[in-house]
Each structure stands twice: as C-alpha cells, then as structure tokens.
Enzyme design. Sequence first.
Site, short mmCIF file in Angstrom:
data_model
loop_
_atom_site.label_atom_id
_atom_site.label_comp_id
_atom_site.label_asym_id
_atom_site.label_seq_id
_atom_site.Cartn_x
_atom_site.Cartn_y
_atom_site.Cartn_z
N LYS A 253 0.79 -1.15 0.13
CA LYS A 253 0.13 0.03 -0.26
C LYS A 253 0.93 1.29 0.20
O LYS A 253 1.93 1.41 0.58
CB LYS A 253 -0.77 -0.03 1.22
CG LYS A 253 -1.88 1.18 1.37
CD LYS A 253 -2.39 1.45 2.75
CE LYS A 253 -2.95 3.00 2.82
NZ LYS A 253 -3.74 2.98 4.19
N GLU A 302 -7.84 12.55 12.87
CA GLU A 302 -7.17 11.19 13.18
C GLU A 302 -6.02 11.58 14.31
O GLU A 302 -5.27 12.34 14.30
CB GLU A 302 -6.01 10.90 11.89
CG GLU A 302 -5.32 9.69 12.31
CD GLU A 302 -4.72 9.03 10.82
OE1 GLU A 302 -3.85 8.11 10.96
OE2 GLU A 302 -5.06 9.48 9.92
N GLY A 319 -9.85 4.43 4.78
CA GLY A 319 -10.94 4.18 3.98
C GLY A 319 -12.25 5.23 4.10
O GLY A 319 -12.52 5.38 5.27
N GLU A 481 -12.03 10.90 -4.80
CA GLU A 481 -12.07 10.87 -3.20
C GLU A 481 -11.27 12.09 -2.62
O GLU A 481 -11.64 12.51 -1.55
CB GLU A 481 -11.67 9.40 -2.60
CG GLU A 481 -11.76 9.49 -1.24
CD GLU A 481 -11.50 8.01 -0.85
OE1 GLU A 481 -10.77 7.73 0.24
OE2 GLU A 481 -11.75 7.02 -1.50
#
Length: 495
Positions: A253, A302, A319, A481
């Site tokens: 990733k 976060e 996500g 996104e």
Amino acid sequence: MQTDLSRQNVTFERSPFTLGDEDRERLLARLDLAVKRARRSGEQILATISLGLPAEVDPSAVACASRRKGEAWFAFEQPDRGRAALAALGEVAHLRASGPDRFAAVADRWRGMSATAVGDPPDGNGSGPLALGGFAFAPEGGDAPHWAGFEPASLIVPEVALTRRAGARQRVGGDQRGDVRMTLAAMACPDDLAEELLARLERRLAELNEQSLPLHDPAPAGRYQVASAMPPEHYEAAVARAVQLIEQGEIEKVVLAREVQVHAPRAYDPAAVFGVLREEFPSCFVFCVGHGDATLVAASPELLVRREGHRVSTLALAGSTRRSADPAVDDHLGEQLLRDESYREEHAIVARRIERTLRPHAVWVAAAPEPELVRIANIQHLATPIRAQLAAPIEALELAGLMHPTPAVGGEPVEPALHLIPALEGLDRGWYSGPVGWTDATGDGEFCVALRCALLRGGVAHCYAGNGIVRDSDPARELAETEIKLQALLPLLAG
C-alpha cells in the site's frame, strides 16, 4: 474641576490575567531561584508558574486576539472531547531537529529542560511546563519556500499557555476557577535579573485580551482562483503507477497526496478560519500553528497517539466515502464502505501495523474486531480505536516517533513506500500528514495527524489531501475521493 472618584459609584474590573500580590511574589521567588541555578550551572533554567482562571475564559480566543505580529502561536482543540483546549503565545525556547532521529532529539532536549525547571509539578490539569508544535512528514520535509518556518521538527516552549482540561464545564456567574489554567514561563540566563524577567511577563499579561474569535467573511469582494499544483491527470497517473508496483509485489500500500492552491483577493484571517472549523468539525482536532507570517490550520479526524501515564490511545483511520444530506442515502453509503473489500483491505493494513508497533512495548494491546464508521461534516471513515498499556514508560514524543508514519499516511512496507512517495507525488508535503500536538514534563501528551489542513500565507492557501492506494485502486475514483476530502476546507477558503 477634579472629580473625587471615591464619591462616585465606579467599579474597576480587574483583568483575570493580572497577577495578585501573592502570585506575583511566588513567581518572583521562582525566577530568582532559576537565575541562581543558571549562574551556578552556566546553563539556562526554565521557570514557570500555573494559575487558575475563570471557567468562561476561551483559551483559543485569547491566543488569537493577543498574538503579536510574527510571533509563534498555537491553538489546539477537540471540542467534542469534553471541550479540551490548549492555546499558547510566544516562545522562551525552540526545540528544533531534522533527520530520521528528529523525534528522539527534541525529546531528549525537552526531557533535560523540564527536569531542571523551577515551578509547579504537573498535576494532569494543565499545570507545569509544556512543549508544543509539530513535525514534517519527511525527515527533511518543509524545504519548499511556502513551508518556511515549519521545520522537520519544531517544538515551542511558550511564554504563555492556556489550557482547559477535558470535561470542564463552563459556569455562569461568580469567579469559578480551576477548569482553565494559565502557565507563564521564562528562561533564566546567568546574567538575568529576576525583577526584569517578572516585568517582561507582566507586560505580556497586560496584552492578553478576551476578545471573541473574529467572524469569517463568507463573500469578500474580489476574485478567487483555485488550481491544482499539478494537473489532476498527474495524480491519476501516479495512482496507476502505484497500482502497477503493488501488482508486481514491490509494496502492499502507498498513500499519495495532491496539493490545491487557492489565491484569495485579500489575506486570510487564520483566527476566523479556525473559528469556523471549530464550529463545523467539533469531533476533529482543530488547530492553528503560526510561525512568522504563515499559519497551518486543520480539522483532522485522526489521533496519532495520546499518552496518559501508562495508557496509550490511538486510532486506525483509513477508507472513506462521502456524506449525504438524505439520512437513508448517508446510511447506505456508510454500509457500502463497511462492506467494500478494497477499503477494508486498506484499513486492515493500517490497524495491523499500529498493533505490531505497540505490542513490543505493551502489557496488552486491544482493538475492536471490526472497524466502525466515523462521520464528520463532509466525509465518513472506517475507524478502529486501539488502546494499550505500556510495559515501561515511553514518553509521548517517543511514541509519536514510533508510530509515525502509519500506513494511513505513508505505506506498507514503510521504507519502500517512503522512497516512492516523493517520486510519484512531485510535491513537498511539509507538515501535511505529520504529527502536531503537545507534551508536558511527565511525558504525557497528545499528537494528531495533520490532515484536512491548509497552509495560509497572506492571500494564498495551500490545501492537501491524499488517499491510500492498494491493489484494485481506480485512478479516477481516487482522484474523486481527494476532491471530497478537500471539501473540508475549500468552500471556506475559496469564498
């Protein structure tokens, strides 16, 4: 004709920031002791005093209204977490470092400075010396001209810090003290005089202002220009290349970010921007970090790490999808996110790495078996809260160094991902996706990840957003996104 004020019904209200006689004498004694120790040791000695303020004092509003032009200032809140807030002005010390050991370097300097400090012992309610600031994403990050002043590691020991502990309740009427604290700090040198240090602090106190946060003008005259630093096609090509490398087994990733610039018809007021973010994103970490003529503002969802004694809290966040004004559609979007295999894979990579990082240092690590939805104003995320009990003391700064960068902002495996990111992105992230927060003299502290942020310099705002790229990521979908994430700030900054 002179007026005899003693015969008039006149009341002079004393500022809550004025030192009483007893506090003034106490502070002078500490400054005198610090100067004597500095003369004996030949080193600078930190001196502090912490005082209670009325519960209605708004730490961030005081900092925004009282900052001097060009000085370091800081405001850091998470309104939904018991109205917790920390704000600060000025600097008596600046801890800087760069390179891969920058976290350890500033932690070592802070440990030595706070160990010799003269003042109140930390009590968990905002007393005692504090260091606050942040870190660039990369060990040498922040080299681009617009990031000037935001060094790879930069912690300020402020002249004035105001804290409101989590769970504080605003009281109406009376001078209720204890929920809000103010800490004054001075750095004593061998050739200083205690009286001069005291006078300097009292001049600063006289400048403190309780003025409310300024209102944001939603439609100033003039034209805004919004443009990507790189063409959108560049981002889609970077995603496609990353997917190729993942398919070839080189990485699992990687997170790729993009920058969008807003050119406004007049200079931004960071205090007004902060006020809007605080209202619209109360569940987020809302912060301002000011250096010189630039301010980093953010509403980040976060938490990187919070240390409270031996207890550690963090959050795996990866996500995301959009929100909808229609509750039924909003729920459907959230359910799709929970079931989407690509997003769940991306999220699981982050959660596993955080657990692996903490486990060697902990008695136990606990994480929810399934991710949950975290909804904020314009976006919803997959999130897994993670807690741990430390086996031995590790300070918040050291924990931040261990945790950063998580796969939520870097990649997996970490080293190849970190080498790949600048080559594909073509930008200097600076403090975007780096840790921002604070620590105290006990090693407790809290750092969030600088997401949904913008660097304001005059009338230009540099906005950032990124996405985690995995095996079946689609370039067009990933670009879309990032547009959703940018909507946290663009409507506010682009008129």
